[in-house]
Enzyme design. Structure first.
Site: not given
Ligand code: CMP
Length: 142
Positions: A11, A51, A59, A87, A93, A104, A128
């Site tokens: 990212k 997305y 969000f 993963r 996340t 991360r 994807e």
């Molecule tokens: P990603 O794995 O790219 O998938 C969706 C993205 O939404 C996630 O990573 C986060 O960067 C973003 N995001 C922001 N807020 C939330 C949340 N509450 N739960 C999940 N994803 C979130």
């Protein structure tokens, strides 16, 4: 164990930190091959479409805004259990909840600026990979 392909995105936060190579090294030293890659600066339309599954989530706008804030590095990773392996390497996340030593935990600042994206399952990986690398099939083993 199955040989799989999965989609990974480094990212804008991690690209800006100049850690593409460090993240690629983690993939490679953990048995994942980079079999396709490109850098791109996504449009709001592309990020929103990618997305789309999150479009009703609170969000969503912040997510799209963040994903178009700078260039991203997009790659297809191939290897044994590539989807789960990627993963595991990424960590949770929310970087505050990510295990020590994960991408991360080491490179991300917040749940929005969380360094990497990875497909969450076989169906998602197929969609994807096709989104960013049209015509590239999900690998079915050799
Ligand atoms: P990603 O794995 O790219 O998938 C969706 C993205 O939404 C996630 O990573 C986060 O960067 C973003 N995001 C922001 N807020 C939330 C949340 N509450 N739960 C999940 N994803 C979130």
């Amino acid at each position: 164990m199955a040989i799989e392909r999965t989609l990974s995105i480094i990212k804008p936060d991690a690209v800006a930190k100049n850690v593409i190579g460090k993240i690629y090294s983690r993939f490679e030293t953990n048995g994942l091959k980079i079999v396709a890659s490109k850098m791109a600066w996504l449009s709001a339309q592309e990020a929103g479409q990618f997305y789309a599954v999150h479009k009703e989530r609170p969000f969503f706008k912040d997510l799209v805004d963040f994903m178009i804030s700078g260039p991203v590095m997009i790659q297809v990773l191939e290897g044994e259990n590539a989807i789960a392996k990627n993963r595991e390497l990424m960590g949770a996340t929310d970087p505050k909840k990510a295990d020590p030593g994960t991408i991360r935990a080491d490179f991300a600042e917040s749940i929005d600026a969380n360094a990497v994206h990875g497909s969450d399952g076989a169906d998602t990986a197929a969609v994807e990979i096709g989104f960013f690398f049209p015509g590239m099939n999900v690998f079915s083993g050799r």
